[in-house]
Design an enzyme around this catalytic site. Structure first.
Site, PDB file in Angstrom:
ATOM      1  CB  ILE A 108     -12.386 -32.366  -4.693  1.00  0.00           C
ATOM      2  CG1 ILE A 108     -11.057 -31.744  -4.258  1.00  0.00           C
ATOM      3  CG2 ILE A 108     -12.515 -32.375  -6.214  1.00  0.00           C
ATOM      4  CD1 ILE A 108     -10.914 -30.265  -4.557  1.00  0.00           C
ATOM      5  CE  LYS A 109     -20.586 -29.217  -5.120  1.00  0.00           C
ATOM      6  NZ  LYS A 109     -21.419 -27.987  -5.199  1.00  0.00           N
ATOM      7  CE1 TYR A 110     -13.073 -35.334  -8.811  1.00  0.00           C
ATOM      8  CE2 TYR A 110     -13.236 -36.231  -6.593  1.00  0.00           C
ATOM      9  CZ  TYR A 110     -12.474 -35.729  -7.634  1.00  0.00           C
ATOM     10  OH  TYR A 110     -11.108 -35.634  -7.488  1.00  0.00           O
TER      11      TYR A 110
END
Length: 299
Positions: free
Chosen positions: A123-125
């Site tokens: 998951i990219k933040y």
């Protein structure tokens, strides 16, 4: 230059030397073309801009049939589910929607849903305060995380501090090409972060991003980053060139300003670091613009 043969084991683990190679894109057909040409793909990175360029999404929007937010999520899910079985151990990075008002709670909720889409999700933040809060909570829940839009050592140090104790490797993605665009030698940032992390525990892996050219790719190999995400065009160019690796005669040239190394103590709370960067803000604005370009306007 030295040439290299590459291969993959049956379970998708790469056996080639050098960094893991990821495709930077949002088109499963393109990923398959790269895999057939290269012989393997270690992983994939996606983002709202790349999804907006997906041929099916683009065709639909251009025909006047824009998507609702639910349809956009469904399209994104379908794309990554098609890509997931094609790639190896580096997984597929899926980016949450985040503008400047998006809270850590809102990012985490998106991330939790996206993490269920495929078995190899990262998951990219964004490297922002709220993004780091979401990442800290995500790794505590056993999620895999990729921190994107990194442009400074302090941002990378904050990622390190916020994600200590992660069950899985955490990725930090410095965007070298966008630093080049404003006159800095973006490759220096990769080298500086690697040097800084040498004193750490190894839980954060460096993923070279915003790769624009073969010299960029060669320099990533030379520095020895853990992973590199590359547009299909550049990967196919590398294949055409014989999958060359840099030797002692390779010299990367860039006429911009050097990025000096800074001594940074990694053993600080992540909140102590100055994570503000103009290019992170610019990147968020661009992703928001591209995400909204696919959506149906409210009546």
């Amino acid at each position: 230059m030295a040439n290299v043969d590459t291969a993959q084991t049956k379970d998708g683990r790469s056996t080639h030397p050098g960094p893991k190679i990821l495709v930077d894109g949002g088109d499963p057909a393109e990923t398959m073309r790269v895999k057939e040409a290269l012989g393997y793909v270690d992983g994939q990175t996606t983002n709202p801009s790349l999804i907006a360029k997906n041929p099916e999404v683009k065709k639909r929007v251009e025909s006047g049939r824009s998507l609702s937010e639910a349809e956009e999520r469904a399209a994104y899910r379908k794309i990554v589910q098609e890509i997931s079985p094609m790639v190896g151990s580096a997984g597929v990075s899926i980016e949450v929607f985040a503008d400047f008002d998006t809270t850590a709670d809102q990012m985490l909720k998106q991330g939790q849903e996206m993490f269920t889409w495929i078995p190899n999700a990262y998951i990219k933040y964004p490297c922002t305060t709220e993004g780091l809060k979401a990442a800290q909570r995500s790794v505590a829940q056993g999620m895999r995380v990729n921190m994107t839009l990194c442009f400074s050592q302090e941002q990378a140090a904050a990622v390190y501090a916020a994600t200590k104790g992660s069950k899985f490797p955490v990725y930090v993605s410095p965007f070298v090409g966008r630093l080049d665009d404003i006159g800095w030698n973006g490759m220096d940032l990769l080298a500086n972060i690697k040097r800084m992390f040498a004193s750490g525990d190894g839980h954060v892996h460096i993923l070279g991003a915003s790769i624009r050219s073969l010299p960029h790719l060669m320099r990533c190999f030379q520095i020895g980053v853990d992973l590199v995400t590359v547009p299909a065009k550049v990967i196919l160019e590398w294949v055409e060139a014989g999958k060359q690796m840099p030797d002692e005669n390779f010299h990367y040239q860039f006429n911009g300003k050097p990025m000096e190394y800074r001594e940074i103590d990694l053993n600080q709370p992540w909140q102590n670091f100055n994570i503000k960067h103009e290019l992170t803000d610019k990147g968020i604005r661009k992703f928001v613009e591209d995400y909204r370009s696919t959506l149906r306007k409210a009546s």
